[in-house]
Design a protein around this motif. Sequence first.
Motif, short mmCIF file in Angstrom:
data_model
loop_
_atom_site.label_atom_id
_atom_site.label_comp_id
_atom_site.label_asym_id
_atom_site.label_seq_id
_atom_site.Cartn_x
_atom_site.Cartn_y
_atom_site.Cartn_z
N TYR A 31 0.74 -1.27 -0.13
CA TYR A 31 0.10 0.13 0.01
C TYR A 31 0.71 1.20 0.03
O TYR A 31 1.95 1.28 0.15
CB TYR A 31 -0.84 -0.14 1.23
N ARG A 153 5.61 4.37 -0.28
CA ARG A 153 5.06 2.76 -0.40
C ARG A 153 5.71 2.00 0.57
O ARG A 153 6.80 2.20 1.35
CB ARG A 153 5.67 2.13 -1.81
N ARG A 174 -6.65 3.36 -0.26
CA ARG A 174 -7.58 2.26 -0.63
C ARG A 174 -6.93 1.94 -2.22
O ARG A 174 -6.47 2.56 -3.14
CB ARG A 174 -8.76 2.82 -1.02
N LYS A 175 -6.85 0.57 -2.52
CA LYS A 175 -6.49 -0.11 -3.90
C LYS A 175 -7.46 0.00 -4.67
O LYS A 175 -8.76 -0.09 -4.32
CB LYS A 175 -5.91 -1.26 -3.67
N THR A 214 0.35 -4.88 -9.80
CA THR A 214 0.21 -3.58 -9.39
C THR A 214 -0.73 -3.63 -7.82
O THR A 214 -1.19 -4.67 -7.51
CB THR A 214 -0.74 -2.72 -10.35
N ALA A 215 -1.02 -2.62 -7.40
CA ALA A 215 -1.86 -2.51 -6.10
C ALA A 215 -3.22 -2.53 -6.64
O ALA A 215 -3.91 -1.51 -6.97
CB ALA A 215 -1.70 -0.93 -5.27
N ILE A 216 -3.89 -3.76 -6.50
CA ILE A 216 -5.18 -3.99 -6.92
C ILE A 216 -6.10 -4.64 -5.86
O ILE A 216 -5.47 -5.56 -5.16
CB ILE A 216 -5.34 -4.89 -8.24
N GLU A 217 -7.19 -4.24 -5.61
CA GLU A 217 -8.14 -4.88 -4.47
C GLU A 217 -8.64 -6.06 -5.00
O GLU A 217 -8.76 -7.35 -4.56
CB GLU A 217 -8.99 -3.74 -4.05
N SER A 335 -3.59 4.43 -6.31
CA SER A 335 -2.97 3.85 -5.24
C SER A 335 -2.37 4.77 -4.15
O SER A 335 -2.13 4.20 -3.03
CB SER A 335 -2.33 2.75 -5.35
#
Length: 423
Positions: A31, A153, A174-175, A214-217, A335
């Motif tokens: 995150y 990061r 938040r992602k 990648t930063a993915i929820e 992100s």
Amino acid sequence: MISYEEALARVLRNARPLSSVRVRLEDALGYYLAENVRAREPVPLFDQSAMDGFGVRASDVAQVRPDSPARLRVAGMVRAGDDPRRPVRSGTAVRIFTGAKIPPGVQAVVVQESCEMAGGEVLVRESVPAGKNIRRKGEEIRRGARVLSAGARITPPVIGLLATLGYSSFLVHRKPRVTLVVTGNELVALGRPLRPGRIRDSNSHALAAALKDTAIEEVSVRRIRDDEASLRQALMAALQDSDLVLTSGGVSVGEYDLVKDAAVSAGVRTVFWKVAIKPGMPNYFGVWERGCGRGRSAGKGTSAGRVLLFGLPGNPVSALVSYHQFVRPALLKMSGQRTPGRFVFPAALEKDVGKRAGRAEFVRGVVRMNNGALNVVPTDQQGSHTLSGLASANCLIHLASEATLVEHGQQVPVELLSWERHG
Ligand code: AMP
Ligand code: MG
């Protein structure tokens, strides 16, 4: 048609960091911080020994030479975790270990290699100034100092730093939630029988895999036939539930290239269509404001705000390269990343590369160290559809729009593929 730089600038201008959420330290890796972090305590917390050795008064060892050691009585022992209270007086020393709290009176630590135990005494053969081998309270971080800034990061050392400072939770961005809409009548899902003229859908798998890095929820995937009404429906649903929507295929100028029209009729504002790059010329990018578009109210768990829609070309290499050059930077900014994390560096081209002027090219290449210098060679397969050429590459060679022949030996900017950054 716009340039690559202009297209990327427009993408980044439209991508905004998502709202903040509190995460626990153990869930925070990857995150980006949404708050500045200050030190509530100094680091180190107290004066401590940096070495295993003997704590002494500096004046007791000032005259020491290797052939005339100081002889000091050993008055006690301090281990890491102890809380020594008894002052160490002139003529005495204390056995001390790395990380142990410095007792009152100790002004320096002599490493044990310079000392020799003799009964209850120690012979000190090294003269050390006051402060030697002592980590001072607050010397790394003062109490109240800003240790990390919003946008940082969360990496393993950052996790360690936050734990050092006693933070068990903090605010991060938040992602993004992403929906992938894959178009094409010719496409068959993996495991289903192929009929003549059909091909397997590879983009949904390749893009979903790229998204993982990648930063993915959350990523959901939908496959849609080349039919404008179904496509519009799918886009409207995707826009409601996502922060970013990716489509594959259907963005060039063929009769069945319906993504742009379907997006516009779903309420998306076009930011660009077509970029002067190879591969990936027919890229579409638009923005949809949640609450302003048609359709239901905000979807589950999504807040009001801006949704980005990227229409990626269907050719598998074009899709992944466009993802890498446009979508990934947008996802990282959403992100919470403050400065784009591109990793571009110069390398010497190993053979001549010809190109047409007027568009930037991202040539798939292999960069490697050769006699202390970085060299790069294009892979054999350079088609927009030849995934094998991208699969065997570890970088993209950036060739400027105006360039025609780029000769071997020339230094060219090279960008490591994000999924190659390992080991
Ligand atoms: P399009 O952009 O829809 O015109 O597609 C360009 C080329 O990419 C065509 O050869 C398509 O068959 C191929 N293609 C499109 N979507 C996919 C996909 N999901 N997987 C593999 N190939 C695709
Ligand atoms: Mg198609």
